[in-house]
Design a protein around this motif. Structure first.
Motif, PDB file in Angstrom:
ATOM      1  N   ALA A 119      -4.364   4.021   3.775  1.00 15.73           N
ATOM      2  CA  ALA A 119      -5.285   2.717   4.139  1.00 15.73           C
ATOM      3  C   ALA A 119      -4.027   1.921   4.420  1.00 15.73           C
ATOM      4  O   ALA A 119      -3.721   0.661   5.550  1.00 15.73           O
ATOM      5  CB  ALA A 119      -4.953   1.596   2.856  1.00 15.73           C
ATOM      6  N   SER A 126       2.388   1.787  -3.299  1.00 21.26           N
ATOM      7  CA  SER A 126       1.401   2.266  -4.488  1.00 21.26           C
ATOM      8  C   SER A 126       1.087   3.596  -4.300  1.00 21.26           C
ATOM      9  O   SER A 126      -0.201   4.059  -4.759  1.00 21.26           O
ATOM     10  CB  SER A 126       0.115   1.112  -4.802  1.00 21.26           C
ATOM     11  OG  SER A 126       0.018   1.715  -3.252  1.00 21.26           O
ATOM     12  N   GLN A 167      -1.090   4.399  -2.087  1.00 15.93           N
ATOM     13  CA  GLN A 167      -2.058   4.536  -0.807  1.00 15.93           C
ATOM     14  C   GLN A 167      -1.883   4.449   0.778  1.00 15.93           C
ATOM     15  O   GLN A 167      -1.374   3.866   2.025  1.00 15.93           O
ATOM     16  CB  GLN A 167      -2.968   2.937  -1.053  1.00 15.93           C
ATOM     17  CG  GLN A 167      -3.435   3.044  -2.711  1.00 15.93           C
ATOM     18  CD  GLN A 167      -3.633   1.881  -2.237  1.00 15.93           C
ATOM     19  OE1 GLN A 167      -5.291   0.711  -2.819  1.00 15.93           O
ATOM     20  NE2 GLN A 167      -3.188   0.674  -2.961  1.00 15.93           N
ATOM     21  N   HIS A 168      -1.725   5.990   1.444  1.00 11.58           N
ATOM     22  CA  HIS A 168      -0.930   5.802   2.404  1.00 11.58           C
ATOM     23  C   HIS A 168      -1.963   5.692   3.565  1.00 11.58           C
ATOM     24  O   HIS A 168      -1.468   5.105   4.390  1.00 11.58           O
ATOM     25  CB  HIS A 168      -0.604   7.244   3.088  1.00 11.58           C
ATOM     26  CG  HIS A 168       0.875   7.698   1.716  1.00 11.58           C
ATOM     27  ND1 HIS A 168       1.350   8.565   1.174  1.00 11.58           N
ATOM     28  CD2 HIS A 168       1.856   6.764   1.178  1.00 11.58           C
ATOM     29  CE1 HIS A 168       2.140   8.590   0.097  1.00 11.58           C
ATOM     30  NE2 HIS A 168       2.364   7.153   0.135  1.00 11.58           N
ATOM     31  N   LEU A 176       1.040  -1.073  -0.831  1.00  3.70           N
ATOM     32  CA  LEU A 176       0.121   0.205   0.219  1.00  3.70           C
ATOM     33  C   LEU A 176       0.728   1.034   0.166  1.00  3.70           C
ATOM     34  O   LEU A 176       0.836   2.144  -0.972  1.00  3.70           O
ATOM     35  CB  LEU A 176      -0.670   0.080   1.561  1.00  3.70           C
ATOM     36  CG  LEU A 176      -2.297  -1.523   0.894  1.00  3.70           C
ATOM     37  CD1 LEU A 176      -2.838  -1.981   2.516  1.00  3.70           C
ATOM     38  CD2 LEU A 176      -3.218  -0.937   0.224  1.00  3.70           C
TER      39      LEU A 176
END
Length: 279
Positions: free
Chosen positions: A258, A253, A255-256, A250
Motif C-alpha cells: 500500500a 506498520s 503495509q509495504h 504504511l
C-alpha cells in the motif's frame, strides 16, 4: 543581520585569519526562517592559492567558544571534497557551524551548473547524496558578512535568474529515478525487507523534492524539510504533506504494498506536472 550581537562579535575575528577571503551567513538565518534556537551556519570562503590558516583559526575560535578544550578545527579537505571541513562550536550558548568553501571550486561549479552540468555524489550526512548545485544554492541564499573584494557579490549575481539549463538538467537527472526506486523497492516485497523498501522510498521522495524545487526555480541545499518546503510552492503536488505522512505510516506498520502504491501515485502526479511545465 548586522545588528546580531554574535555575528558582530565573531565576524572581524574570523576575517583576520589568513586565507579567509569572504565570510557568509547561510542556512535558515540567511533565509529568514530561523527560530531563536537555530544554528548559525557560517561559510568561510578561501582561495586555493592563498591557503587557509586553520591553525590560526583554531586559536581564534578557542578564545571565544564556551568550552575551549572541546573544540576541533579540521584541516581543509578532512570532511571530503564537498563539505570540505570546518568546526562545530558553541559560543555564548549558541551553536555555530563553520564550513569551508573554495572560491575557485565554487566558481567553477556555478559555471558548470549554469550550463546544465550537474552531478550527485556520496557524502556522509547527506542520505540522498550531495548535489553539485548545492554550492550554487548556498551562494544564492547566503548573506555576506565580510566580502572586501566583492567575490561573493559577483558569484551571487551569477545565480539569478535561476538557470533554465540547470532546471532541465535536474529534472532529467532525478525524475526517472523516482519510478526506478519504486520498482527497486517492489522487488523486496516478497521478502518483506522493510529496510530496503524504506531506503528506496526515501530515495524516491528525495528525487521528487529535487524535481519540485527545479520546476519552481528554487535552490535545494539540504534534504531536511525539503518536501515540507516544496508543499508550499506554486507548482506542487496536491496534498503532498499528508500523502508523504501516510506513506511512512504504511511502511511503519508493515503495509509495504500500500505504501508503494501511494508512492506510485505521487510519481504519476509529478510526471503530469513536469510534462505540463515543459511543453
Amino acid at each position: 543581520m548586522s545588528h546580531d550581537p554574535l555575528l558582530t562579535r565573531i565576524t572581524p575575528l574570523l576575517a583576520a585569519v589568513s586565507g579567509i577571503a569572504a565570510i557568509v551567513l547561510g542556512g535558515s538565518r540567511a533565509r529568514g526562517t530561523a527560530h531563536d534556537a537555530s544554528d548559525y551556519d557560517i561559510g568561510l570562503y578561501y582561495a586555493d592559492g592563498a591557503g587557509l590558516d586553520t591553525d590560526r583559526l583554531h586559536e581564534v575560535v578557542k578564545a571565544i567558544v564556551d568550552e575551549p578544550d572541546a573544540i576541533r578545527v579540521t584541516p581543509v579537505g578532512e570532511w571530503g571534497p564537498w563539505i570540505v571541513g570546518g568546526a562545530w562550536l558553541v559560543i555564548g550558548g549558541r551553536k555555530v557551524d563553520l564550513l569551508y568553501r573554495s572560491i575557485d571550486k565554487v566558481t567553477e561549479m556555478i559555471e558548470r551548473c549554469r550550463s546544465g552540468d550537474i552531478g550527485i555524489y556520496y557524502q556522509p550526512g547527506h542520505p540522498h547524496g550531495f548535489c553539485s548545485a548545492t554550492w550554487m544554492g548556498e551562494v544564492a541564499q547566503c548573506h555576506p558578512l565580510h566580502d572586501p573584494d566583492g567575490v561573493i557579490a559577483a558569484l551571487k549575481a551569477s545565480t539569478s535568474p535561476y538557470p533554465r539549463a540547470m532546471r532541465d538538467a535536474l529534472i532529467r537527472r532525478f525524475q526517472w529515478e523516482i519510478l526506478f526506486s519504486i520498482e527497486n523497492a517492489e522487488t523486496a516485497l516478497p521478502r518483506g525487507d522493510s529496510t530496503h523498501i524504506a531506503g528506496c522510498a526515501y530515495r524516491a521522495l528525495a528525487c521528487l523534492a529535487q524535481v519540485l524545487f527545479a520546476l519552481n526555480g528554487q535552490y535545494l541545499i539540504n534534504e531536511k524539510s525539503a518536501l515540507a518546503a516544496a508543499a508550499s510552492f506554486p507548482v506542487t503536488i496536491r496534498g503532498l504533506t499528508s500523502r508523504v505522512a501516510d506513506l511512512w505510516r504504511l511502511i511503519g506498520s508493515g503495509q509495504h504494498e500500500a505504501a508503494l502504491q501511494t508512492l506510485r501515485s505521487l510519481e504519476h502526479d509529478i510526471g503530469e506536472i513536469s510534462a505540463g511545465a515543459t511543453t
